[in-house]
Design an enzyme around this catalytic site. Structure first.
Site, PDB file in Angstrom:
ATOM      1  N   LYS A 180       0.846  -1.195   0.000  1.00 47.70           N
ATOM      2  CA  LYS A 180       0.000   0.000   0.000  1.00 47.70           C
ATOM      3  C   LYS A 180       0.882   1.246   0.000  1.00 47.70           C
ATOM      4  CE  LYS A 180      -1.823   2.708   2.936  1.00 47.70           C
ATOM      5  NZ  LYS A 180      -1.790   3.934   2.110  1.00 47.70           N
ATOM      6  N   GLY A 233       7.217   4.538   8.209  1.00 50.76           N
ATOM      7  CA  GLY A 233       6.422   5.750   8.405  1.00 50.76           C
ATOM      8  C   GLY A 233       6.644   6.313   9.786  1.00 50.76           C
ATOM      9  N   GLU A 236       4.137   7.415  15.347  1.00 52.11           N
ATOM     10  CA  GLU A 236       2.747   7.443  15.790  1.00 52.11           C
ATOM     11  C   GLU A 236       1.940   6.323  15.105  1.00 52.11           C
ATOM     12  OE1 GLU A 236       1.545   9.029  18.202  1.00 52.11           O
ATOM     13  OE2 GLU A 236      -0.410   8.103  17.765  1.00 52.11           O
ATOM     14  N   GLY A 238       3.208   3.784  13.532  1.00 53.27           N
ATOM     15  CA  GLY A 238       3.852   2.515  13.863  1.00 53.27           C
ATOM     16  C   GLY A 238       3.268   1.896  15.119  1.00 53.27           C
ATOM     17  N   GLU A 255       9.918   0.643  10.479  1.00 50.00           N
ATOM     18  CA  GLU A 255      10.944   1.682  10.279  1.00 50.00           C
ATOM     19  C   GLU A 255      10.263   2.999  10.568  1.00 50.00           C
ATOM     20  OE1 GLU A 255      13.904   1.032   9.733  1.00 50.00           O
ATOM     21  OE2 GLU A 255      13.777  -1.027   9.013  1.00 50.00           O
ATOM     22  N   CYS A 289      13.555  10.097   7.025  1.00 44.87           N
ATOM     23  CA  CYS A 289      13.443   9.685   8.429  1.00 44.87           C
ATOM     24  C   CYS A 289      14.777   9.728   9.156  1.00 44.87           C
ATOM     25  CB  CYS A 289      12.854   8.278   8.513  1.00 44.87           C
ATOM     26  SG  CYS A 289      13.700   7.104   7.437  1.00 44.87           S
ATOM     27  N   GLU A 390      10.061  15.107  15.581  1.00 46.04           N
ATOM     28  CA  GLU A 390      10.403  14.989  14.165  1.00 46.04           C
ATOM     29  C   GLU A 390       9.582  15.997  13.368  1.00 46.04           C
ATOM     30  OE1 GLU A 390       9.373  11.285  12.163  1.00 46.04           O
ATOM     31  OE2 GLU A 390      11.354  11.341  11.249  1.00 46.04           O
TER      32      GLU A 390
END
Ligand SMILES: NC(=O)c1ccc[n+]([C@@H]2O[C@H](COP(=O)([O-])OP(=O)(O)OC[C@H]3O[C@@H](n4cnc5c(N)ncnc54)[C@H](O)[C@@H]3O)[C@@H](O)[C@H]2O)c1
Length: 886
Positions: A180, A233, A236, A238, A255, A289, A390
Site C-alpha cells: 500500500k 512511516g 505514531e 507505527g 521503520e 526519516c 520529528e
C-alpha cells in the site's frame, strides 16, 4: 489526465466502490493523475489473492535460484521504464529530477541483488553441529522458510525506493505481498506493478492497492490471512500498527521516525562537515526519516561552522522539481508545509534563532507549489520541542556542546535512535563516539549512504527489526528447527524413558578415535606419532610424583627435538586453575601438541589444556558437553597408573572452585589421539596406588556392564577388563616389577575406559567424585570402597549382568540362583580388595561423619548417577550406602 488502477491478482482493476482520487504535483499544486481508490473490499481481495498465490506454491515452491531468474526479468522491465519512472516519481513526490532519475537503475539493481543473495548466500538450510542436548543425539538443522503473505505499507517521501525495498525483499525470500503506497504518492508503485506483470511474476505474488491508510490499514493489519507487516512511516502510526497486529500476532517490522544527531568534532574538516550537515538535513527537503536534524557542534568551531552552513543553505536553489537546476523541490503536500511552518513558529517561541530560511520560498509561476526555504535554527537547546520532535521538512537544529561526553549524552537524549553521523579527522575518535550512540546506523564523515547489503533500522522508538542486508532478508523468513534422533526407537530415547519403567537404553554408539600402542618399549613410537599428528613443539604434562619416579627423562629423550617444555604442577584431582596455568605456559612456548604422562589427574588436565589452547580464553570457558565441532590440539597420553582409562575416553573430570564440585568436559573431540601403554611407566607405582587405581578400572568395568547405556560391545570390553584385573592385580601388588601383570593391568584400564565411554557409568562413580571433592579421597580408593555396596544396591536391577561379572571375577555360579550369583560378584570384589590391601572403609581414608552429611545431595546431582542400573532419586538411599561403607 493519466488513469491508474489497482493491481490485484495479476490484473489492473477499478476499486470495488468505483471511487477514484487525484494525485497532485506538489510543485504546482495541480492534479496529474486519477487513481482508483481502494477500500476494505479491495484490500481483502488483494490479501486473498496473495494468500492463494502463496499457498499454491507457484512462488514459494520455486527454488531461490528460480526466483532469482524471475527477479532478473523483473529488473529488466524496470530498466526499460527508467525515464518514465524518473519523471513520474519526481512529479508525484516532489523529488528533484536529479534524484528521481536514479530509481530505475537502483531499483533494478536491488531486485537483482536480493535475488542473487537469496539464491547464493542466504543460509536456507543450516546444520547445527552440536545440539547442546546430550540426551538427544542425532541430526539437528535449521530450515528457513518464507513467512507467507506480507503487507508493505510505505510513506510518501521515497515512494519508489520504498516499494522496491518491500516488494524486493518479500518476493526474493519467497513470500507474496500486498503493497500500500501513501495516498499522496501512489504512482511509482503502480508502475512497478506493471513491470512485475510484464516480467511474468505469477499473479497474486505482487499486489498494489492505493488508498487512504486509515481506511484500508485496518483491514491490512488485522486480516487473519496476513502473516507479516513491514511498515515505514511515523512512530505514531507505527504504534497503531503494532497494536492492530497484536490480535493475530503478526510478525511486524517497523521503520519509524528519527531525530538523528550529526556530531561535528572540533577536529573535523570543516568544509566536509558543513557539506555533510547540509546534505544530511536538506536532502529531499528534509523529508527523510534518518536525516541528521540535530547538528551537534563543538563549541570551539560553533560560530565558524554556523556561519559557513548559513551561507551554503542560502545558496541552495529552490525550484520546480523537474528543472534540472533545482537543488530543493517542494514539500509533498499542503499539510506537510503547514506542519513545517508550525514548527518554525514553535522554535522561535522556544527561543531558538532563525539563522537561515524560516519562511516559504517563492518559485516564479508556481504559486500553488509547497516550497519552503532551507531553515537553520541556531542556539538550540536539546530539550526544546524542535530538537525532540520529528519535523520532516527542511529544518535543522544546531546545538553547541563541550567535550565528547556531552556530545554523546545529547545525541542519546532522544526517544529515537535511527541513524547519526560523526565528522572528525580522526577515525579512531569518530569510531569511539559512534560506538556510544544508541542508534541503528552511524555514518563517519558521510551521511545518507545506503547499500542493498547494509542493514537499516532503529533503536528505541525508531523501530523494530531491520531492512536490507542479511538481517533484513532474514526478517522475511521464519525458522524451523528439524530434529532426527540418532536412533528411531522408543527404548533408545533417553527422554521418553521418563515415562518408562525400563531404564535400559539399547542403542549402540561406539567411537574409538584413539590409536592404542601397547607393550614393552612402545614409548619408542612416540616420535612417529608426533610426526603423524603434525606436531612440532610438544609439551609434557605430568605431576611431581611421576617426575620423581624418574618417568619423564625417557619421554624427553624419545621426543628428541620435538620436546619444547614441561608443566608438572598438577595435583591429585586437578582443577581449572591448574589447567589455566598449564595453558599459559603452553602459549608462551608456542606449543602445538600435548604429551600427558601420569594418571587420570594429569590426563584430564591434558584434555582441558588441548581445548583451551585451541579455542582461547580460560578453562572455565570450555566446561561443556558435546559442543566442539572440530579436532583439538593433538594429545598423546602415556598412562602411569592402572586405572583411569581416561586415555581413551571423551571425558575430563576437573575440580572447579567456583562450582564447588567436579565439573565435566565431555566431547568426542577431547578423546586423546594416541595412547602409549608401555608397562615401564607403571613399574614404579607403589602397591597401594596399584590397588586403588586398579579398583577405579574395576568400577568402570562393573558399572559399565550394569549401566542403562550398556550394550554388547561395552559388555565385551567390561568383562575382559574384569578378568584381566582379577588375574593380574594380585600379581602386580605382590611384585611391582612383574611387567606382564603391569601390561595387562594397563590394557584392562584402557578396555574398561572404552566400556565406560559407551556406558557413562553409574552411582559408585557419582559417590566417588563427591568424596574426591569434599574430602580429597583419591578417586580409585573411593571407587573401590563404595563399589560392592552399590553392586548390592543394584542387584535387582542388573541381576544377570552382575552374575556375568561374578563369573569374570572367578566365581563358579553354576549352582547359584541368579540373585545369589549377582551378590557373589560384590563379595568377590571385596575379597580381591582385601587380598590387595585396598582400604575397605571411608574412615580409613580420612572421611569424617560430618563431611558425609552433604555427600548424598552432591552424589545425586552428579551426572554419572543418571546412568545407574537402579534409578537414583532418593538421597536417603545414598546416605544409607555411604553409612554402610563408613
Ligand atoms: N577422564 C576420565 O575418563 C576419567 C576416568 C576415571 C577417573 N578420572 C579422574 O582421574 C583422576 C584419578 O586418576 P588416577 O587414579 O590415575 O590418579 P592420579 O593421576 O591422581 O595419580 C595419583 C598419584 O599417583 C602418582 N603416580 C602416578 N603414576 C605413578 C607411577 N608410575 N609411579 C609412582 N607414582 C605414580 C601420582 O604422582 C599421584 O600422586 C581423578 O581425578 C578422576 O576423576 C578420569
Amino acid at each position: 489526465m493519466e488513469q491508474y488502477k489497482l493491481f490485484i491478482d495479476g490484473e489492473f482493476v477499478d476499486a470495488a466502490s468505483g471511487e477514484t482520487f487525484e494525485s497532485i504535483d506538489p510543485g504546482s499544486g495541480m492534479p496529474i493523475a486519477q487513481v482508483a481508490k481502494a477500500g476494505a473490499a479491495d484490500a481483502e481481495a488483494a490479501i486473498d489473492a496473495a494468500r492463494r498465490a502463496f499457498d499454491s506454491g507457484v512462488w514459494s515452491g520455486l527454488t531461490p535460484a528460480q526466483r532469482a531468474d524471475k527477479l532478473n526479468a523483473f529488473a529488466d522491465q524496470i530498466t526499460q521504464q527508467t525515464l518514465r519512472m524518473a519523471i513520474t516519481e519526481s512529479m508525484d513526490s516532489g523529488q528533484i529530477i536529479g534524484l528521481a532519475k536514479y530509481w530505475g537503475m537502483l531499483g533494478s539493481q536491488m531486485l537483482r541483488n536480493f535475488g542473487h543473495y537469496a539464491a547464493t548466500r542466504f543460509p536456507w538450510q543450516e546444520e547445527i553441529p552440536y545440539a547442546g542436548n546430550v540426551f538427544a543425539p542425532g541430526r539437528d538443522y535449521i530450515r528457513r522458510e518464507p513467512i507467507g503473505v506480507c503487507v508493505g505499507i510505505i510513506p510518501w517521501n521515497f515512494p519508489m525506493s520504498m516499494a522496491f525495498w518491500k516488494i524486493g525483499q518479500a518476493i526474493a525470500m519467497g513470500n507474496t505481498i500486498v503493497l500500500k503506497p501513501a495516498s499522496s504518492t501512489p504512482l511509482g508503485a503502480l508502475i512497478i506493478a506493471e513491470a512485475a506483470k510484464a516480467a511474468g511474476i505469477p499473479k497474486g505474488v505482487v499486489n498494489v492497492i492505493a488508498g487512504p491508510g486509515g481506511e484500508i490499514g485496518q483491514t491490512l493489519c488485522t486480516h487473519p490471512s496476513v502473516d507479516k507487516i513491514a511498515f515505514t512511516g511515523s512512530t505514531e502510526v507505527g504504534r497503531q500498527i503494532m497494536k492492530m497486529a497484536a490480535d493475530t500476532v503478526k510478525k511486524v517490522t517497523l521503520e519509524l521516525g528519527g531525530k538523528s544527531a550529526n556530531i561535528i568534532c572540533e577536529d573535523a574538516d570543516i568544509d566536509l562537515a558543513v557539506e555533510g550537515a547540509l546534505f544530511g538535513t536538506f536532502f529531499h527537503q528534509g523529508q527523510v526519516c534518518e536525516s541528521g536534524t540535530r547538528v551537534l557542534v563543538a563549541s570551539k568551531i560553533y560560530d565558524e561552522f554556523l556561519d559557513k552552513m548559513k551561507r551554503r543553505a542560502e545558496q541552495l536553489r529552490v525550484g520546480y522539481q523537474l528543472d534540472p537546476a533545482s537543488q530543493q523541490g517542494p514539500l509533498v503536500n499542503a499539510t506537510q508545509l503547514a506542519t513545517v511552518e508550525r514548527y518554525v513558529r514553535l522554535g522561535q517561541e522556544e527561543g531558538a534563532q532563525v539563522v537561515a530560511g524560516g519562511r516559504r520560498a517563492e518559485v516564479a509561476g508556481l504559486d500553488g507549489g509547497f516550497y519552503y526555504k532551507p531553515t537553520i535554527f541556531g542556539g538550540v537547546k536539546n530539550s526544546m520541542r524542535v530538537a525532540q520532535e520529528e519535523i520532516f521538512g527542511p529544518v535543522v537544529c544546531v546545538i553547541k556542546y563541550d567535550g565528547e561526553e556531552e556530545a554523546v549524552a545529547l545525541a542519546n537524549d532522544s526517544i529515537y535512535g535511527l541513524a547519526g553521523g560523526v565528522f572528525s579527522r580522526s577515525n579512531a575518535r569518530a569510531e569511539r563516539i559512534a560506538r556510544q550512540i544508541k542508534t541503528g546506523t552511524m555514518w563517519v564523515n558521510n551521511y545518507h549512504s545506503f547499500g542493498d547489503f547494509c542493514p537499516f533500522g532503529g533503536y528505541k522508538q525508531s523501530g523494530v527489526g531491520r531492512e536490507l542486508g542479511h538481517a533484513g532478508l532474514a526478517e522475511y523468513t521464519q525458522i524451523k528447527r528439524m530434529h532426527f534422533p540418532a536412533s528411531a526407537d522408543h527404548k533408545s530415547n533417553f527422554t521418553m524413558k521418563l515415562f518408562s519403567d525400563d531404564p535400559k537404553v539399547p542403542f549402540v554408539q561406539y567411537i574409538t578415535p584413539t590409536l592404542v600402542l601397547a607393550g614393552h618399549g612402545s614409548l619408542s613410537s612416540i616420535y612417529r606419532e608426533v610426526v603423524r599428528l603434525g606436531g612440532r613443539r610438544a609439551m609434557i604434562l605430568t605431576d611431581a610424583g611421576v617426575r620423581k619416579a624418574g618417568l619423564i627423562e625417557p619421554v624427553q629423550e624419545a621426543l628428541a627435538e620435538f620436546y619444547a617444555g614441561i608443566f608438572d604442577d598438577i595435583s591429585q584431582d586437578t582443577d581449572l586453575a591448574t589447567v589455566d596455568a598449564a595453558v599459559a605456559l603452553a602459549r608462551e612456548k608456542g606449543i602445538d601438541l600435548i604429551v600427558s604422562v601420569g594418571g587420570g589427574s594429569v590426563i584430564d588436565t591434558g584434555k582441558a589444556v588441548c581445548v583451551t589452547l585451541k579455542n582461547g580464553g580460560k578453562a572455565d570457558d570450555h566446561v561443556a558437553l558435546m559442543r566442539l565441532s572440530e579436532p583439538q590440539i593433538p594429545h598423546i597420553v602415556i598412562p602411569t597408573t592402572s586405572g583411569t582409562g581416561s586415555e581413551v575416553t571423551n571425558v575430563a573430570v576437573i575440580k572447579s572452585g567456583s562450582a564447588g564440585r567436579k565439573v565435566y568436559i565431555i566431547d568426542n573431540y577431547i578423546t586423546p589421539n594416541t595412547a602409549i601403554l608401555d608397562p615401564q611407566f607403571t613399574l614404579t607405582l607403589p602397591p597401594g596406588l596399584t590397588a586403588t587405581t586398579a579398583l577405579d578400572a574395576m568400577t568402570h568395568a562393573v558399572e559399565s556392564l550394569t549401566s542403562t547405556m550398556s550394550n554388547p560391545i561395552c559388555d565385551g570390553h567390561a568383562l575382559q577388563a574384569i578378568r584381566l584385573i582379577r588375574q593380574n592385580l594380585p600379581k602386580a601388588v605382590a611384585d611391582g616389577r612383574d611387567e606382564q601383570a603391569r601390561s595387562n593391568l594397563q590394557i584392562a584400564a584402557t578396555t574398561a575406559g572404552w566400556a565406560f565411554n559407551i556406558a557413562q557409568v553409574g552411582l559408585a562413580h557419582a559417590m566417588a567424585h563427591t568424596l574426591g571433592m569434599l574430602c580429597n579421597v583419591p578417586h580409585g580408593a573411593a571407587c573401590g570402597i563404595v563399589l560392592p555396596a552399590v553392586m548390592r544396591y543394584n542387584v535387582d536391577h542388573a541381576t544377570d549382568k552382575l552374575a556375568l561379572a561374578a563369573q569374570a571375577l572367578g566365581v563358579s555360579i553354576g549352582a547359584l540362583a541368579p540373585r545369589d550369583a549377582a551378590m557373589a560378584a560384590a563379595d568377590a570384589v571385596e575379597k580381591l580388595m582385601k587380598a590387595c590391601g585396598h582400604p575397605m572403609r571411608l574412615k580409613e581414608v580420612g572421611v569424617t561423619e560430618e563431611a558425609l552429611a552433604m555427600a548424598p545431595f552432591h552424589a545425586i546431582a552428579d551426572a554419572a548417577a543418571l546412568f545407574n542400573a537402579r534409578p537414583v532419586s532418593d538421597p536417603n538411599e545414598i546416605a544409607e550406602l555411604y553409612k554402610q561403607v563408613f
